[in-house]
Design a protein around this motif. Sequence first.
Motif, short mmCIF file in Angstrom:
data_model
loop_
_atom_site.label_atom_id
_atom_site.label_comp_id
_atom_site.label_asym_id
_atom_site.label_seq_id
_atom_site.Cartn_x
_atom_site.Cartn_y
_atom_site.Cartn_z
N VAL A 1 19.98 83.86 -30.74
CA VAL A 1 19.96 82.74 -31.69
C VAL A 1 20.91 81.66 -31.17
CG1 VAL A 1 20.55 82.06 -34.07
CG2 VAL A 1 19.46 84.27 -33.65
N ARG B 1 23.61 78.77 -31.80
CA ARG B 1 24.61 78.35 -32.80
C ARG B 1 25.53 77.32 -32.17
NH1 ARG B 1 23.31 80.70 -37.82
NH2 ARG B 1 22.80 82.89 -37.49
N ASP C 1 24.87 81.30 -43.64
CA ASP C 1 23.41 81.20 -43.80
C ASP C 1 22.92 82.13 -44.91
OD1 ASP C 1 22.91 79.30 -41.87
OD2 ASP C 1 22.07 80.70 -40.40
N LYS D 1 19.25 82.41 -46.15
CA LYS D 1 18.65 82.30 -44.81
C LYS D 1 19.06 83.48 -43.95
CE LYS D 1 17.96 78.78 -41.34
NZ LYS D 1 18.18 77.39 -40.96
N TYR E 1 15.25 81.80 -37.44
CA TYR E 1 15.35 80.94 -36.26
C TYR E 1 14.34 81.32 -35.18
CZ TYR E 1 19.82 79.33 -38.17
OH TYR E 1 20.79 78.80 -38.98
#
Length: 167
Positions: free
Chosen positions: A101, A103, A136, A141, A146
Amino acid sequence: MTRLKILHHPDPRLRTKATPVDTFDDQLAEFAKNMLETMYAAPGIGLAATQVNVHKRVIVVDVSDTKSEAHTLINPVLEPFGARIQGEEGCLSVPEIYESVERFEQVHVTAQDVSGKPIEFTASGMLAICIQHECDHLEGKLFVDYLSSLKRGRISKKLRDRAKAIG
Ligand code: NI
């Protein structure tokens, strides 16, 4: 202290947006302690209240190897900055799934502690990633959001099949 039950994706309660904490009492302090115990026992490096079906803006994180750097953040507000970095992430609510992911590398955090006292600091690296991941959760989320919809679909199916197998 009590270990709390962690919700698993695709449980719709993980999609709830958490509301601000406005009462800083013994019950909040006890809840934060229970969250830390639950996170350490899992074991994990972060946990959001949403994951234990409490929809208040509370997260706990500890990215140390020695369980010695716990942060309990109430009503956290993030200002991410710096470079974007890719890292493998997992989640206690999405067991045994690890995916890359993107970030921000750094994040400026303002929050309150369990007594309501303001906290402010800048985090980088793993701590910054973990805080972004936990915040998140407070928005409903998950890190799988993502990913591509194809990958996300496969993960949901895998978790549903596993849940069925467990019974
Ligand atoms: Ni998570």
